[in-house]
Design a protein around this motif. Structure first.
Motif, short mmCIF file in Angstrom:
data_model
loop_
_atom_site.label_atom_id
_atom_site.label_comp_id
_atom_site.label_asym_id
_atom_site.label_seq_id
_atom_site.Cartn_x
_atom_site.Cartn_y
_atom_site.Cartn_z
N LEU A 159 -39.36 -86.70 -20.48
CA LEU A 159 -39.43 -86.69 -21.94
C LEU A 159 -38.04 -86.80 -22.55
CD1 LEU A 159 -42.10 -83.84 -22.38
CD2 LEU A 159 -42.44 -86.28 -21.88
N PRO A 160 -37.93 -87.40 -23.74
CA PRO A 160 -36.60 -87.60 -24.35
C PRO A 160 -35.88 -86.27 -24.60
CG PRO A 160 -38.28 -88.90 -25.49
CD PRO A 160 -39.01 -88.00 -24.55
N ALA A 161 -34.57 -86.26 -24.39
CA ALA A 161 -33.78 -85.04 -24.56
C ALA A 161 -33.90 -84.49 -25.98
CB ALA A 161 -32.32 -85.30 -24.20
N GLY A 162 -33.87 -85.36 -26.97
CA GLY A 162 -33.99 -84.90 -28.35
C GLY A 162 -35.31 -84.22 -28.61
N PHE A 163 -36.38 -84.76 -28.04
CA PHE A 163 -37.69 -84.13 -28.18
C PHE A 163 -37.70 -82.77 -27.51
CE2 PHE A 163 -41.70 -83.02 -26.15
CZ PHE A 163 -42.53 -82.93 -27.26
N LEU A 164 -37.14 -82.68 -26.29
CA LEU A 164 -37.13 -81.41 -25.57
C LEU A 164 -36.37 -80.34 -26.35
CD1 LEU A 164 -36.47 -82.71 -21.95
CD2 LEU A 164 -38.60 -81.72 -22.80
N ALA A 165 -35.22 -80.70 -26.92
CA ALA A 165 -34.45 -79.73 -27.71
C ALA A 165 -35.25 -79.27 -28.92
CB ALA A 165 -33.12 -80.35 -28.13
N ALA A 166 -35.92 -80.20 -29.59
CA ALA A 166 -36.74 -79.84 -30.75
C ALA A 166 -37.92 -78.97 -30.34
CB ALA A 166 -37.23 -81.10 -31.46
N ASP A 169 -36.67 -75.48 -29.72
CA ASP A 169 -36.42 -74.85 -31.01
C ASP A 169 -37.73 -74.38 -31.64
OD1 ASP A 169 -34.59 -74.20 -33.21
OD2 ASP A 169 -35.69 -75.74 -34.29
N ASP A 170 -38.74 -75.21 -31.58
CA ASP A 170 -40.06 -74.90 -32.16
C ASP A 170 -40.68 -73.68 -31.47
OD1 ASP A 170 -42.12 -76.06 -34.05
OD2 ASP A 170 -43.32 -76.01 -32.23
N ILE A 171 -40.63 -73.66 -30.15
CA ILE A 171 -41.28 -72.57 -29.41
C ILE A 171 -40.50 -71.27 -29.55
CG2 ILE A 171 -42.10 -71.77 -27.16
CD1 ILE A 171 -42.42 -74.70 -26.34
N THR A 172 -39.17 -71.34 -29.52
CA THR A 172 -38.39 -70.10 -29.67
C THR A 172 -38.63 -69.48 -31.04
OG1 THR A 172 -36.43 -71.38 -30.30
CG2 THR A 172 -36.59 -70.70 -28.00
N ALA A 173 -38.77 -70.32 -32.07
CA ALA A 173 -39.05 -69.78 -33.41
C ALA A 173 -40.41 -69.10 -33.44
CB ALA A 173 -38.98 -70.90 -34.44
N HIS A 191 -26.24 -79.52 -20.87
CA HIS A 191 -26.55 -79.76 -22.27
C HIS A 191 -25.88 -78.68 -23.08
CE1 HIS A 191 -29.11 -79.95 -25.95
NE2 HIS A 191 -29.28 -81.21 -25.62
N ASP A 192 -25.59 -78.95 -24.35
CA ASP A 192 -24.89 -77.94 -25.15
C ASP A 192 -25.86 -77.00 -25.87
OD1 ASP A 192 -25.92 -79.61 -27.05
OD2 ASP A 192 -24.02 -80.06 -28.05
N GLY A 193 -27.11 -76.97 -25.43
CA GLY A 193 -28.12 -76.16 -26.10
C GLY A 193 -28.09 -74.70 -25.69
N ALA A 194 -28.24 -73.81 -26.67
CA ALA A 194 -28.38 -72.37 -26.43
C ALA A 194 -29.31 -71.82 -27.50
CB ALA A 194 -27.03 -71.69 -26.48
N TRP A 195 -30.26 -70.99 -27.10
CA TRP A 195 -31.27 -70.46 -28.00
C TRP A 195 -31.45 -68.96 -27.75
CZ3 TRP A 195 -31.42 -75.13 -25.67
CH2 TRP A 195 -31.68 -76.25 -26.48
N THR A 207 -31.38 -69.27 -17.64
CA THR A 207 -30.69 -70.55 -17.53
C THR A 207 -31.57 -71.57 -16.83
OG1 THR A 207 -28.57 -69.38 -17.35
CG2 THR A 207 -28.59 -71.68 -16.68
N GLY A 208 -31.48 -72.80 -17.28
CA GLY A 208 -32.20 -73.89 -16.63
C GLY A 208 -31.86 -75.21 -17.30
N SER A 209 -32.35 -76.29 -16.76
CA SER A 209 -32.17 -77.58 -17.41
C SER A 209 -32.94 -77.61 -18.72
CB SER A 209 -32.66 -78.70 -16.49
OG SER A 209 -34.08 -78.62 -16.34
N LEU A 210 -32.63 -78.57 -19.55
CA LEU A 210 -33.36 -78.72 -20.81
C LEU A 210 -34.85 -78.87 -20.55
CD1 LEU A 210 -32.49 -78.88 -23.83
CD2 LEU A 210 -32.61 -81.37 -23.61
N ALA A 211 -35.19 -79.71 -19.57
CA ALA A 211 -36.60 -79.91 -19.22
C ALA A 211 -37.21 -78.64 -18.66
CB ALA A 211 -36.73 -81.06 -18.21
N GLY A 212 -36.45 -77.93 -17.82
CA GLY A 212 -36.96 -76.70 -17.23
C GLY A 212 -37.22 -75.62 -18.26
N LEU A 213 -36.31 -75.49 -19.24
CA LEU A 213 -36.50 -74.48 -20.28
C LEU A 213 -37.71 -74.82 -21.15
CD1 LEU A 213 -32.83 -73.77 -21.44
CD2 LEU A 213 -34.29 -72.33 -19.98
N ALA A 214 -37.90 -76.10 -21.47
CA ALA A 214 -39.07 -76.50 -22.26
C ALA A 214 -40.35 -76.18 -21.51
CB ALA A 214 -38.99 -77.98 -22.60
#
Length: 240
Positions: A159-166, A169-173, A191-195, A207-214
């Protein structure tokens, strides 16, 4: 960290997610639809019925946005589950046709909306009041995540990185608002993401990859996601 997303992002991700979902679906023989998916208790028939019924429900919101006539996603709180169970009994060819037709109708109805209609407030199945501009994101989330749930070789890393980050963000909220799980601090490797997720106890660093965290946050299989000291990440309550 809040991921920035626009209506244009939602529309683009809906198109990409639909292409991915229906591409995977076309490669699945009918007998595989009778078998299990990555979602406990759901066969491929259940999942396909859900994706089809979701498009129909979002068409209701598009009608609400276009006309101002209040049109809920589902006629009653139990309607969603009833539609899925009933839909799962349909023949495979009929299910495939329903999913394709409902997706096409939704695309057409969204294309009809003007700027004032995109801004009109509608209500989700969870009772949230949002601008109609959220409808594409709601659909993108369905087709992207459920393309993975078909359990046919597509993972969150497709899945696209931008979608995964969004999505994170949606799930953490949502999880922070519910406050019914553990407190977390989440860091994406590569990735520079932190939530952060508000919840019970001191925050557990995860900690995990963007895909793993999603995958982890959405309750899916999440290889490589760990807490400090390579311990397993805390178990989470149901997402949706």
């Amino acid at each position: 960290m809040a991921a920035s997303r626009s209506r244009a992002d939602g529309l683009r991700w809906t198109a990409q997610g639909s292409e991915l979902f229906f591409g995977v679906l076309r490669a699945l023989p009918d007998e595989r639809l009778a078998g299990p998916t990555a979602l406990d208790g759901w066969t491929g028939r259940h999942l396909l019925a859900h994706v089809a019924a979701n498009a129909d429900a979002l068409v209701n919101l598009a009608h609400w946005a276009r006309t101002g006539e209040e049109t809920p996603m589902y006629s009653s709180p139990g309607r969603r589950d009833a539609d899925i169970e009933a839909g799962a009994t349909r023949p495979a060819a009929e299910l495939r046709a329903w999913a394709t037709r409902s997706a096409d109708v939704l695309d057409a109805r969204l294309a009809e909306l003007d700027e004032s209609q995109w801004a009109r407030r509608v209500r989700t199945a969870q009772g949230r009041t949002v601008p109609a501009g959220e409808i594409p994101w709601m659909r993108a989330r369905e087709v992207m995540v459920h393309a993975v749930d078909l359990d046919a070789g597509v993972g969150f890393d497709a899945l696209p990185a931008g979608f995964l980050a969004a999505l994170i963000d949606d799930i953490t909220a949502k999880r922070s608002g519910a406050g019914d799980g553990p407190a977390l601090t989440l860091t994406a490797t590569g990735h520079d993401g932190a939530w952060a997720v508000s919840g019970a106890g001191d925050p557990t660093p995860v900690t995990g990859s963007l895909a793993g965290l999603a995958a982890y946050l959405s309750g899916r299989r999440s290889d490589g996601v760990t807490a400090a000291g390579d311990r397993p990440a805390p178990e989470l309550p149901r997402w949706l």
